[in-house]
Design an enzyme around this catalytic site. Structure first.
Site, PDB file in Angstrom:
ATOM      1  N   CYS A  59       3.237  -4.635   6.691  1.00  0.00           N
ATOM      2  CA  CYS A  59       2.872  -4.302   5.314  1.00  0.00           C
ATOM      3  C   CYS A  59       4.085  -3.823   4.530  1.00  0.00           C
ATOM      4  O   CYS A  59       5.103  -3.425   5.097  1.00  0.00           O
ATOM      5  CB  CYS A  59       1.795  -3.232   5.290  1.00  0.00           C
ATOM      6  SG  CYS A  59       0.154  -3.870   5.686  1.00  0.00           S
TER       7      CYS A  59
ATOM      8  N   HIS B 239       0.827  -1.206   0.000  1.00  0.00           N
ATOM      9  CA  HIS B 239       0.000   0.000   0.000  1.00  0.00           C
ATOM     10  C   HIS B 239       0.859   1.252   0.000  1.00  0.00           C
ATOM     11  O   HIS B 239       2.050   1.229   0.313  1.00  0.00           O
ATOM     12  CB  HIS B 239      -0.972   0.021   1.191  1.00  0.00           C
ATOM     13  CG  HIS B 239      -0.329   0.090   2.539  1.00  0.00           C
ATOM     14  ND1 HIS B 239       0.297   1.218   3.015  1.00  0.00           N
ATOM     15  CD2 HIS B 239      -0.228  -0.832   3.537  1.00  0.00           C
ATOM     16  CE1 HIS B 239       0.756   0.988   4.242  1.00  0.00           C
ATOM     17  NE2 HIS B 239       0.456  -0.247   4.572  1.00  0.00           N
TER      18      HIS B 239
END
Length: 531
Positions: A488, A472
């Site tokens: 992440c 992301h």
């Protein structure tokens, strides 16, 4: 290189096993549950925004400098090449791959199957595989999206107002926020800005700058503000930075009903517009709440961009991830001399040609004999395509030791950049994964007692590939090339947008997210993570 990963664990942020509410608006609460979007299907409580807000125009792209920095790419212009694989003079991309599948020719057969027109009015409207509230979720649509729907309502499955089948797949419960008519409904029903698909940042992001900042259901009066501030001051004195409950019955009695929630400094919201009451400026969030403008600060995000690769000879690429001087051998034994006048900038590239060992330390060396410590360099290199990935498939390789990402079409590398992954070993899982869901934006929140609690509305260009772990965009830091997250894979907003359009599957036209793991939209791209 494991040592380098351990010493970089400063400034951690976002994602991983500590994530407690990863997808606020999508109804895909992780782990378990289906969140507020699913609840809307049953209750009919729709969340719509307030006054209309015009969509800002993003600036056109200009060439990057030597460090790879460039303004966010804007909508297509006559001067901008349409090909996202065409680099500029600095090697960076000048266009984004499309987010959506190209709309099909609307045939008489499709018209007969989907004769009616729909307008999404809910903040997050779920598309399900069947007419059942517990059926798999195919995707999410946000307010303002238009769909084509079948002629007749279907009932059952926990939806009181009935279901419509929509193109290209799935069913929407009218309770979740869908207006259907024989002609396109008036979009005056919706006052929410659309995501900017051809910009690095899909929305306008603001950081909360004060602990205990109240967010109001409506514009409050002076007395209500004073009462909300006093309640926040008392709570912070007694409970520290622990967030006050959002359920009114669990709050202290002094909190006025106009307060929806309190957020702390370091949390982020997306803003849809501005309002003024009693000469005080308020910001209206995408969720329809209001906060005083002086308690928030706008954030633009890093403009760093990776490289478009023309061929296999482009790799390896050596990135400077720590700004330290080049060194040379002193000529006497193994002594080294730092060249203070030769200090490459961080996130720039340098033409190293080999690794060497000097004493007990490892260095990269260029053709002129200049040395850089190995821990200060991130290398993008070519990886052999793993078994199970087809010769024409699009896939992504993330190297945890190097903090680099390379995107491939089959055996051909087409793009590379720097990333930030989990700050501790194991946070970003090694292995061959497939994308599970893709979201133009999705909210992430974790609220532990310790100081690294966070709440970020609409994290941009999110692609989950293993439980709560995703690729992301990260607009709250610029430390790409160094470990930083809770698991992440953080990318700069421009790089995350490019990668979102690159991976498969593309989203159905107008959708805000899609769940490729259902198998309804084609094979999902692989994400290969190595140490």
């Amino acid at each position: 290189m494991q040592r380098r990963r351990l010493i970089e664990g400063v400034g951690s942020f976002l994602c991983g096993v500590v994530l407690s509410a990863a997808v606020y608006e999508t109804g895909l609460r992780r782990p378990g549950g289906e969140g507020e979007a699913a609840a809307a299907e049953a209750t009919g409580e729709l969340a719509t925004a307030g006054d209309p807000a015009p969509e800002p125009e993003a600036p056109a792209i200009s060439p990057a400098d030597a460090s790879g920095e460039a303004p966010a790419i804007a909508a297509d212009t006559p001067e901008a090449p349409a090909d996202p694989y065409t680099p500029d003079a600095n090697g960076t991309f000048v266009a984004f791959p499309p987010v959506y599948v190209a709309p099909p020719e609307w045939t008489p057969e499709l018209e007969a199957t989907f004769p009616r027109h729909g307008l999404v009015t809910g903040v997050a409207t779920v598309v399900r595989e069947r007419t059942e509230r517990d059926a798999p979720i195919l995707g999410i649509l946000r307010a303002g999206a238009r769909v084509r729907a079948d002629a007749e309502l279907s009932f059952g499955g926990g939806c009181t107002k009935g279901w419509h089948k929509v193109y290209p797949a799935g069913w929407i419960c009218l309770n979740a926020g869908l207006e259907v008519a024989d002609s396109p409904p008036d979009d005056g029903l919706v006052a929410t800005p659309r995501a900017r698909l051809d910009a690095a940042m899909p929305y306008e992001y603001w950081r909360v700058s004060h602990d205990g900042t109240p967010f109001f259901h409506r514009l409050p009066g002076f007395g209500e503000q004073d009462q909300a501030d006093m309640a926040a001051k008392t709570w912070l004195a007694e409970h520290g930075r622990s967030l006050m409950p959002t359920t009114p019955s669990e709050r202290p009695p002094g909190v006025p009903a106009v307060v929806k929630e309190y957020l702390n400094a370091g949390f982020y919201v997306t803003v849809a517009g501005e309002a003024v009451k009693s000469e005080r400026k308020f910001l209206r969030t995408l969720r329809g709440t209001f906060a005083r403008k002086y308690q928030l600060e706008q954030r633009e995000g890093s403009t760093f961009q990776g490289l478009v690769l023309r061929g296999e000879d482009d790799l390896p690429v050596h990135w400077i991830v720590r700004e330290t001087p080049l060194q040379r051998r002193s000529g006497e034994g193994e002594g080294l001399v730092k060249l203070e006048d030769k200090k490459p900038t961080r996130r720039s590239r340098h033409p190293f040609v080999r690794k060497v060992t000097v004493g007990n330390a490892r260095f990269y060396e260029d053709a002129e004999g200049n040395l850089m410590p190995e821990y200060a360099v991130g290398q993008s290199y070519k990886l052999k395509r793993p078994p199970g990935i087809g010769p024409e498939e699009k896939w992504v390789h993330v190297d945890l030791s190097e903090q680099t990402l390379v995107a491939y079409v089959g055996d051909r590398p087409v793009f590379t950049t720097l990333v930030s992954t989990g700050k501790e070993p194991g946070m970003t899982p090694v292995g061959v994964h497939r994308l599970q869901s893709k979201h133009i934006a999705t909210s992430m929140r974790d609220q532990p007692v310790e100081d690294d609690a966070y709440s970020i509305e609409d994290v941009p260009w999110t692609q989950y590939f293993h439980n709560n772990v995703a690729l992301h965009g990260a607009f709250w830091h610029g430390g790409f090339g160094l470990v930083r997250s809770h698991g992440c894979v953080n990318l700069s907003p421009p790089d995350a947008r490019w990668l979102f359009g690159f991976t498969e599957p593309a989203l159905p036209d107008g959708w805000h997210s899609v769940t490729p793991s259902t198998g309804r939209f084609g094979k999902a791209s692989a994400v290969v993570v190595t140490e």
